[in-house]
Design an enzyme around this catalytic site. Sequence first.
Site, PDB file in Angstrom:
ATOM      1  N   ASP A 112       0.789  -1.239   0.000  1.00 50.77           N
ATOM      2  CA  ASP A 112       0.000   0.000   0.000  1.00 50.77           C
ATOM      3  C   ASP A 112       0.820   1.289   0.000  1.00 50.77           C
ATOM      4  O   ASP A 112       0.266   2.381   0.088  1.00 50.77           O
ATOM      5  CB  ASP A 112      -0.954   0.012   1.205  1.00 50.77           C
ATOM      6  N   ASP A 172      -6.553  -4.569  -5.925  1.00 51.13           N
ATOM      7  CA  ASP A 172      -6.260  -3.234  -5.379  1.00 51.13           C
ATOM      8  C   ASP A 172      -4.819  -2.797  -5.681  1.00 51.13           C
ATOM      9  O   ASP A 172      -4.509  -1.610  -5.768  1.00 51.13           O
ATOM     10  CB  ASP A 172      -6.426  -3.207  -3.843  1.00 51.13           C
TER      11      ASP A 172
HETATM   12  N1  GLY Z   1      -7.470  -2.669   0.292  1.00 52.27           N
HETATM   13  C1  GLY Z   1      -8.113  -1.548  -0.175  1.00 52.27           C
HETATM   14  C2  GLY Z   1      -9.584  -1.573  -0.094  1.00 52.27           C
HETATM   15  O1  GLY Z   1     -10.142  -1.951   0.912  1.00 52.27           O
HETATM   16  O2  GLY Z   1     -10.211  -1.201  -1.039  1.00 52.27           O
END
Ligand code: GLY
Length: 393
Positions: A112, A172
């Site tokens: 992230d 993601d």
């Molecule tokens: N991991 C990012 C989201 O919850 O969209």
Amino acid sequence: MQTKVFLFFSVFFALSCSKGNNETVALIEKNLELAVEQYKAMDLTVADSLFPRSTKPDGSLMTNKSWWWTSGFYPGSLWYLYEFSGDTAILSAAQKKLKALEKEQYSTYDHDIGFKMLCSYGNAYRITSENSYVPIIVNSAKSLLQRYDSTVRSIRSWDDIGDTAQFKVIIDNMMNLELLFWATHQTGDSIYYYTAVEHANTTLANHFRPDGSSYHLVSYKPQTGEVLYKKTVQGFADSSAWARGQAWGLYGYVVCYRETTDPSYLAIANKIAGLLINHPNLPADKIPYWDFNAPDIPGAKRDASAAAIMASALIELASFTDGNQRKLYLAHATEILKSLSSDVYRAKTGENNNFLLKHSVGHLPANSEVDVPLSYADYYYIEALLRLKKTLK
Ligand code: GLY
């Protein structure tokens, strides 16, 4: 005579379009001005080292420390709002939050770091050209590279580096590639670019179903790169279309097309967009249910965050298309933004812990962050408003 009639209708059409555009621009500006006030008020409620995240079940503000994946969004929103307003109170709030994030440039424990450092420092650098931000962002890209594996040809999303059991990649993760493209632009070193491309190609090969929807999680065997299984974590079912996952995929491939002009990325972005825009389960106000296949539709919770991400991605995607497709994408994004700016989704000043949007869903299967404000819903809403304003002016 025929020419005069044609001219009359052309002028009439052009005038009504520009009246519609003026009204949309006025709506955008009103919402951004309000956002500046709300975020100035929010800044007064948060300790310097913390980041607004959501609302707790008791109704109070939920914050997080810099390590949490959402920590870049609030600073990023502040930078966008400073860019819009030039307000110095917003600027000092934004600078304060960068300090609190700085150490994350070295974090390698998940994927992230792109969200964290590009939304915050990336916007700060774009707006101010402050040179001291550059090594921080480049270090962040280096940290992300450490999660790349040349056998799987992907960046590991979750789990520790060195885990030999499996190698998990979630859709993601497409959102973190922009950090790598940025680093190649800045340093001239193509390693970042080629790593992003490898990841995007592996995801393209394994995450998508024939209709353009995507699996949330693909798990690979680290020793060979073969796919072990495909499943969901945050969606309703393994085979369902979790709304935010679809939005991440769309946004991610729009960025990849912008950075590479590879037509396969444009093709998948168009395919995802077509699926989402025409989905039979998309409500009339264009704000999706948290999962397009949620079992309790039409009673299912909506996800304003997914809508905001889609709107922002569609506006950029429109810039790579023309004719009716461009019009469709802009019209759809405008409808989303009008719905999000209505009283149903848009909080009044002083309410909603000063977040802009209500009604997002973080992780429904874990009963976490259901029907709440989320910092990333606000970030992509602000970004989409600014993008649409630029497109219409
Ligand atoms: N991991 C990012 C989201 O919850 O969209």
